[in-house]
Design a protein around this motif. Structure first.
Motif, PDB file in Angstrom:
ATOM      1  N   THR A 191       0.838  -1.202   0.000  1.00 24.43           N
ATOM      2  CA  THR A 191       0.000   0.000   0.000  1.00 24.43           C
ATOM      3  C   THR A 191       0.873   1.251   0.000  1.00 24.43           C
ATOM      4  O   THR A 191       0.616   2.210  -0.730  1.00 24.43           O
ATOM      5  CB  THR A 191      -0.933   0.002   1.234  1.00 24.43           C
ATOM      6  OG1 THR A 191      -1.698  -1.203   1.216  1.00 24.43           O
ATOM      7  CG2 THR A 191      -1.873   1.197   1.223  1.00 24.43           C
ATOM      8  N   GLY A 208     -10.009  -7.261  -0.084  1.00 25.05           N
ATOM      9  CA  GLY A 208      -9.992  -6.007   0.675  1.00 25.05           C
ATOM     10  C   GLY A 208      -8.901  -5.081   0.157  1.00 25.05           C
ATOM     11  O   GLY A 208      -9.110  -3.877  -0.029  1.00 25.05           O
ATOM     12  N   ARG A 211      -9.897  -3.722  -3.268  1.00 27.18           N
ATOM     13  CA  ARG A 211     -10.912  -2.673  -3.149  1.00 27.18           C
ATOM     14  C   ARG A 211     -10.300  -1.352  -2.672  1.00 27.18           C
ATOM     15  O   ARG A 211     -10.635  -0.293  -3.164  1.00 27.18           O
ATOM     16  CB  ARG A 211     -11.992  -3.131  -2.165  1.00 27.18           C
ATOM     17  CG  ARG A 211     -13.180  -2.221  -2.104  1.00 27.18           C
ATOM     18  CD  ARG A 211     -14.099  -2.647  -0.980  1.00 27.18           C
ATOM     19  NE  ARG A 211     -15.105  -3.628  -1.383  1.00 27.18           N
ATOM     20  CZ  ARG A 211     -16.258  -3.309  -1.959  1.00 27.18           C
ATOM     21  NH1 ARG A 211     -16.539  -2.059  -2.245  1.00 27.18           N
ATOM     22  NH2 ARG A 211     -17.133  -4.236  -2.264  1.00 27.18           N
ATOM     23  N   GLU A 212      -9.376  -1.454  -1.728  1.00 27.19           N
ATOM     24  CA  GLU A 212      -8.795  -0.242  -1.130  1.00 27.19           C
ATOM     25  C   GLU A 212      -7.722   0.408  -2.002  1.00 27.19           C
ATOM     26  O   GLU A 212      -7.639   1.629  -2.073  1.00 27.19           O
ATOM     27  CB  GLU A 212      -8.143  -0.583   0.221  1.00 27.19           C
ATOM     28  CG  GLU A 212      -9.104  -0.955   1.324  1.00 27.19           C
ATOM     29  CD  GLU A 212     -10.049   0.187   1.661  1.00 27.19           C
ATOM     30  OE1 GLU A 212      -9.574   1.329   1.769  1.00 27.19           O
ATOM     31  OE2 GLU A 212     -11.265  -0.076   1.805  1.00 27.19           O
ATOM     32  N   VAL A 213      -6.903  -0.414  -2.632  1.00 28.17           N
ATOM     33  CA  VAL A 213      -5.668   0.112  -3.224  1.00 28.17           C
ATOM     34  C   VAL A 213      -5.706   0.188  -4.751  1.00 28.17           C
ATOM     35  O   VAL A 213      -5.056   1.046  -5.346  1.00 28.17           O
ATOM     36  CB  VAL A 213      -4.449  -0.726  -2.751  1.00 28.17           C
ATOM     37  CG1 VAL A 213      -3.148  -0.182  -3.331  1.00 28.17           C
ATOM     38  CG2 VAL A 213      -4.377  -0.741  -1.217  1.00 28.17           C
TER      39      VAL A 213
END
Ligand code: ADP
Ligand code: MG
Length: 251
Positions: A191, A208, A211-213
């Motif tokens: 990240t 997850g 979706r976030e990065v």
């Protein structure tokens, strides 16, 4: 057009009609994909869909059967391309860390700098220490792999790739072999890299993280890109039945 516009116009990575056949089996069936500098693309899809083969074509661990791979507009599948140049411009990290067990973390990272780049021991050491610091292992330079956790070993492998100052980083299921409690630290490093502007292709089961990065998520099935879009398009509004079914299984 100024220099920045020109740079933006050429994708960092371009796959053009990329195909790979093993015997009679078409593993990749004409992949077209462009990735901008600084973009993070997560690749998802069932086992055997060709994700690893696609990544391996980007650093020439596999030679495409047809089609091409361009890095910054240069066709790396051309005959005159030096494979060591490609490998140092395209960093890759695998599920298995592939560290040399008899070498310290520092030596694992300096090895390619010295052999491929021809750096002096001193210069290579300096670059390697910076890379190890970047993955949070400044204090582990003298440790051998057996003295490190799986997560730390994987971070050494990431540092080894980063030390070559690559244009793009490829990650192939890099957390799949790790105990659950060690996954977070590796994803944290990835990240941070993404936020620092690294161009990344990430094959992952960590939805997850995707979706976030991810800037873009790509769903592969049977050697083709079946669907692509933003994380929210892909996870919240999947269009194809194949992606819907896949997500129903993994989420
Ligand atoms: P994924 O990473 O999505 O699981 P892979 O790219 O590893 O998929 O493999 C795609 C398909 O290609 C699989 O069916 C696999 O068995 C086959 N394959 C991969 N590498 C080889 C190889 N060197 N020789 C023959 N078949 C291969
Ligand atoms: Mg794979």
């Amino acid at each position: 057009m100024n220099a920045t516009d020109t740079a933006d116009a050429v994708p960092r990575v371009a796959l053009k009609g990329l195909s790979k056949t093993f015997g009679h089996f078409d593993v990749l069936t004409g992949i077209d994909l462009e990735i901008r500098a600084g973009e993070v693309v997560c690749v998802i899809g069932p086992s055997g869909s060709g994700k690893s083969t696609m990544l391996r074509c980007v650093n020439l661990l596999e030679v495409p059967t047809s089609g091409s791979v361009e890095i910054d507009g240069i066709d790396i599948t051309g005959r005159k391309v030096d494979i060591n140049t490609v490998r140092s411009r395209v960093g890759m990290v695998f599920q298995q860390f592939n560290l040399f067990p008899h070498m310290t973390a520092l030596r694992n990272v300096t090895l390619a700098l010295r052999r491929v780049r021809g750096m002096s021991k001193e210069d290579a050491g300096e670059v390697a220490r910076k890379s190890l610091a970047q993955v949070g292992l400044a204090d582990k330079a003298g440790s051998r792999p057996a003295q490190l956790s799986g997560g730390q070993q994987q971070r050494v492998a990431i540092a080894r790739a980063l030390a070559m100052d690559p244009e793009v980083m490829l990650f192939d299921e890099v957390t799949s072999a790790l105990d659950p409690e060690l996954i977070k630290g590796v994803l944290r490093v990835m990240t941070d890299l993404a936020e620092a502007g690294m161009t990344m292709m990430v094959v992952t089961h960590e939805m997850g993280f995707a979706r976030e990065v991810a800037d873009r998520v790509i769903f592969m099935d049977a050697g083709a890109i079946v669907e692509a879009g933003s994380p929210s398009e892909m996870f919240d509004h999947p269009r194809t039945e194949r992606l819907q079914n896949y997500l129903a299984e993994v989420l």
